[in-house]
Design a protein around this motif. Structure first.
Motif, short mmCIF file in Angstrom:
data_model
loop_
_atom_site.label_atom_id
_atom_site.label_comp_id
_atom_site.label_asym_id
_atom_site.label_seq_id
_atom_site.Cartn_x
_atom_site.Cartn_y
_atom_site.Cartn_z
N PHE A 165 1.06 -1.20 0.49
CA PHE A 165 0.17 0.07 0.75
C PHE A 165 0.47 1.06 0.29
O PHE A 165 1.74 1.24 0.48
CB PHE A 165 -0.64 0.05 0.90
CG PHE A 165 -1.68 -1.61 1.10
CD1 PHE A 165 -3.54 -0.65 0.73
CD2 PHE A 165 -1.98 -2.40 2.25
CE1 PHE A 165 -4.48 -1.43 0.02
CE2 PHE A 165 -3.10 -3.42 1.67
CZ PHE A 165 -4.07 -2.93 0.80
N TYR A 166 0.71 2.33 -0.93
CA TYR A 166 1.26 3.37 -1.31
C TYR A 166 0.66 4.47 -0.96
O TYR A 166 -0.75 4.31 -1.48
CB TYR A 166 2.46 3.13 -2.20
CG TYR A 166 2.19 3.58 -3.63
CD1 TYR A 166 1.67 4.90 -4.35
CD2 TYR A 166 1.15 1.78 -3.93
CE1 TYR A 166 1.14 4.81 -5.44
CE2 TYR A 166 0.87 1.97 -5.27
CZ TYR A 166 0.65 2.95 -6.27
OH TYR A 166 0.27 3.07 -6.64
N PRO A 167 1.02 6.25 -0.69
CA PRO A 167 0.62 7.05 -0.56
C PRO A 167 -0.18 7.66 -2.13
O PRO A 167 -1.10 7.56 -2.15
CB PRO A 167 1.20 8.32 0.32
CG PRO A 167 2.10 7.54 0.70
CD PRO A 167 2.10 5.97 -0.34
N ILE A 193 -1.20 -0.99 -4.30
CA ILE A 193 -2.64 -0.53 -3.71
C ILE A 193 -2.06 0.97 -3.55
O ILE A 193 -1.40 1.36 -2.54
CB ILE A 193 -3.16 -1.15 -2.90
CG1 ILE A 193 -3.51 -2.84 -3.57
CG2 ILE A 193 -4.53 -0.82 -3.22
CD1 ILE A 193 -4.06 -3.66 -3.19
N SER A 194 -2.98 1.74 -3.91
CA SER A 194 -3.27 3.11 -3.40
C SER A 194 -4.82 3.63 -4.01
O SER A 194 -5.54 2.87 -4.57
CB SER A 194 -2.20 4.12 -4.39
OG SER A 194 -2.87 4.05 -5.44
N SER A 195 -4.59 4.99 -3.63
CA SER A 195 -6.07 4.96 -4.05
C SER A 195 -6.55 6.42 -4.86
O SER A 195 -7.08 6.56 -5.76
CB SER A 195 -7.05 5.76 -2.65
OG SER A 195 -5.83 7.40 -2.34
N ARG A 248 2.10 3.64 4.54
CA ARG A 248 3.45 2.76 3.60
C ARG A 248 2.66 1.71 4.55
O ARG A 248 4.18 1.69 5.18
CB ARG A 248 3.55 3.52 2.88
CG ARG A 248 4.66 3.11 1.97
CD ARG A 248 6.42 3.41 2.20
NE ARG A 248 5.88 4.73 1.79
CZ ARG A 248 6.28 5.85 0.54
NH1 ARG A 248 5.66 4.85 -0.63
NH2 ARG A 248 6.14 7.04 0.45
N GLU A 249 2.38 0.67 3.63
CA GLU A 249 2.45 -0.16 4.69
C GLU A 249 2.59 -1.53 3.46
O GLU A 249 2.35 -1.12 2.22
CB GLU A 249 1.72 -0.67 5.12
CG GLU A 249 1.58 -1.84 6.31
CD GLU A 249 0.83 -1.72 7.23
OE1 GLU A 249 0.05 -2.07 8.74
OE2 GLU A 249 0.51 -0.20 8.35
N THR A 250 3.74 -3.22 3.35
CA THR A 250 4.05 -3.82 2.76
C THR A 250 3.99 -5.01 3.61
O THR A 250 3.46 -4.94 4.82
CB THR A 250 4.89 -4.17 2.07
OG1 THR A 250 5.48 -2.93 1.88
CG2 THR A 250 5.35 -5.54 1.65
N TYR A 251 2.97 -6.08 2.86
CA TYR A 251 1.64 -7.56 3.10
C TYR A 251 2.92 -8.36 2.58
O TYR A 251 2.68 -8.12 1.19
CB TYR A 251 0.82 -7.84 3.40
CG TYR A 251 0.11 -6.56 4.34
CD1 TYR A 251 -0.12 -7.11 5.89
CD2 TYR A 251 -0.70 -5.40 4.37
CE1 TYR A 251 -1.06 -6.02 6.92
CE2 TYR A 251 -0.90 -4.68 5.03
CZ TYR A 251 -1.05 -5.15 6.16
OH TYR A 251 -1.57 -4.02 7.35
#
Length: 153
Positions: free
Chosen positions: A37-39, A70-72, A116-119
């Motif tokens: 997930f990134y901004p 994934i971002s918005s 900003r989070e990575t899985y």
């Protein structure tokens, strides 16, 4: 509270940069996923992060994993971003932030920026790594290390 190691990946479907519907279920049981997930598209930190995944994409593929950003941002924005920086992986548009919420990714930096989070998700759909840092440079390295560790198990 964010997803933790051992949790099951939330089921989700979003459109990618080509306007095609992507479903997380299409990969569970088939291959591991690296979901970051990134901004925002085309900003300095996010570009650095996306390009680091691009530069190591072959290593992720060799380990059997699919990389998903994934971002918005809109599908069109993702398409431009992917074309500009030659990004070979899936970019998903989460405009209503529904998936971000299902992963419980909080805002960072005084609640101004999306987190900003990575899985790293194993082949069975289980969360194997969670990495949260506003620093864009470490996400790809942490994800690659986690995938290599899964391979050893």
């Amino acid at each position: 509270m964010a997803l933790k190691i051992g949790d099951r990946v939330p089921e989700f479907s979003l459109k990618d940069q080509h306007g095609k519907l992507f479903s997380s279920d299409s990969l569970v049981g088939i291959k591991p996923m690296v979901i970051f997930f990134y901004p925002k598209d085309d900003t300095p930190g996010c570009t650095k992060e996306a390009c680091s995944f691009r530069d190591s994409y072959e290593e992720f593929k060799e380990l059997g994993a699919e990389v998903i950003g994934i971002s918005s941002d809109s599908e069109r924005s993702h398409q431009k971003f992917a074309e500009k920086y030659n990004l070979p992986f899936i970019l998903l548009s989460d405009q209503n932030k529904k998936v971000r919420k299902s992963f419980k990714v909080d805002k960072n930096l005084f609640n101004l920026l999306p987190g900003r989070e990575t899985y790293v998700i194993d082949k069975k759909g289980k969360v194997m790594m969670v990495f949260n840092s506003i620093s864009a440079s470490k996400h790809m390295v942490k994800a690659l290390e986690a995938l290599k560790e899964i391979e050893r198990i």
